[in-house]
Design an enzyme around this catalytic site. Structure first.
Site, short mmCIF file in Angstrom:
data_model
loop_
_atom_site.label_atom_id
_atom_site.label_comp_id
_atom_site.label_asym_id
_atom_site.label_seq_id
_atom_site.Cartn_x
_atom_site.Cartn_y
_atom_site.Cartn_z
N HIS A 37 -2.37 15.54 -10.03
CA HIS A 37 -3.68 15.31 -9.40
C HIS A 37 -4.21 13.95 -9.82
CE1 HIS A 37 -4.36 19.77 -8.82
NE2 HIS A 37 -3.54 19.82 -9.86
N THR A 39 -8.23 12.50 -10.73
CA THR A 39 -9.51 13.12 -11.05
C THR A 39 -10.54 12.93 -9.93
OG1 THR A 39 -10.05 11.10 -12.26
CG2 THR A 39 -9.23 12.97 -13.55
N GLU A 102 -3.90 16.23 -14.64
CA GLU A 102 -4.95 15.40 -14.04
C GLU A 102 -4.77 13.96 -14.51
OE1 GLU A 102 -7.33 15.71 -11.86
OE2 GLU A 102 -7.58 17.88 -11.59
N HIS A 144 -0.94 17.41 -5.46
CA HIS A 144 -1.89 18.41 -4.99
C HIS A 144 -1.91 18.45 -3.46
CE1 HIS A 144 -6.16 20.29 -5.73
NE2 HIS A 144 -5.28 21.18 -5.33
N ASP A 154 -4.89 13.95 -3.19
CA ASP A 154 -4.43 13.44 -4.48
C ASP A 154 -3.01 13.90 -4.82
OD1 ASP A 154 -5.75 16.06 -4.76
OD2 ASP A 154 -5.54 15.82 -6.92
ZN ZN Z 1 -6.22 17.78 -7.26
#
Ligand code: ZN
Length: 272
Positions: A37, A39, A102, A144, A154
């Site tokens: 991902h 952020t 993340e 993601h 993302d």
């Molecule tokens: Zn994400």
């Protein structure tokens, strides 16, 4: 749940900052996916804070700052809450199956800067460490957007999947060049050619409904595919380059490739 400190799962972790936001993995002993991902917030510290806040119901196993510092928030054995409504290879509880990372980047809403080299090196090292502890197929290291194409962008088209692949992380083939001509499928199209392309996307793992309709859901899936595998143009249109790149990925998928195999091939290339 209280914020009880736990030992880091990996030696590359600089700091453990426990998040209360996790639960039991359901139906899986060990994770077999990694989901990356960004952020998507202007301030990375605020993003980390959010992932550790009770009541927010979001978290990830790891957080990687721009300078490469890695923080662990949730033990790998636990189910972190990062993927949300998602699907891959017919499975919908992606949180139970995956390790979520993340990566600090403000994202498309805030100018979407390049990922610094040090940050990518850290993400790569972290993924390699995860792969030593868990059996995760290359094509199950995903963004993601791959697992939630209608909702998410993302980590986005600037994420250097090729570099990770060259370090033994994830699946990638050189994208076919974007050219004009050939059969192009796009929004509103239908019929057998659309069915065939939908079947290929589904075979790779994308959550498409094989219905012969190039609808908006299909458009989003193709855009997600392009973000990951053919970032030169992200338009949700299945041009020849997109179709060829997908076929090449499927053809390359069966090849066994491990980090140790990769190291050997490097030695071979670099040999005397
Ligand atoms: Zn994400």
């Amino acid at each position: 749940m209280s914020k009880v400190a736990f030992p880091a799962d990996s030696s590359v972790v600089a700091e453990v900052r426990p998040s209360p936001n996790h639960g039991e993995r359901k139906g899986v002993e060990r994770p077999d996916m990694i989901v990356l991902h960004y952020t998507g917030m202007a301030d990375p510290r605020a993003a980390l804070e959010r992932l550790c806040s009770p009541g927010r119901e979001v978290s990830a196993h790891y957080f990687v700052f721009e300078d490469g510092q890695i923080v662990q928030l949730v033990p790998e054995g636990r189910r972190a809450w990062h993927a949300g409504a998602a699907i891959w290879a017919g499975e919908t509880d992606i949180n139970s199956r995956s390790i979520g990372i993340e990566i600090a980047n403000p994202g498309h809403d805030y100018g979407y800067p390049d990922f610094p080299k040090r940050q990518i090196a850290a993400v790569t090292a972290l993924c390699r460490a995860i792969l030593t502890r868990n059996t995760i197929q290359p094509q199950r290291v995903l963004g993601h957007s791959d697992v939630a194409p209608a909702r998410k962008q993302d980590p986005g088209e600037k994420f250097p999947w090729r570099l990770l692949h060259e370090s033994g992380v994830g699946h990638w083939v050189k994208p076919a060049p974007v050219t004009s001509g050939g059969r192009v499928l796009s929004l509103g199209d239908g019929g057998d050619a659309v069915i065939t392309f939908q079947e290929l996307l589904a075979e790779y793992g994308y959550g498409v409904t094989v219905n012969g309709n190039y609808d908006s859901a299909m458009h989003d899936v193709v855009a997600a595919f392009q973000r990951h595998f053919r970032p030169a143009r992200i338009d949700g249109v299945a041009d020849q380059s997109t179709q060829t790149t997908l076929r090449d990925l499927l053809a390359a998928r069966g090849r066994v490739r491990t980090i140790s195999n990769r190291s050997r091939s490097f030695e071979y290339v670099a040999g005397p």
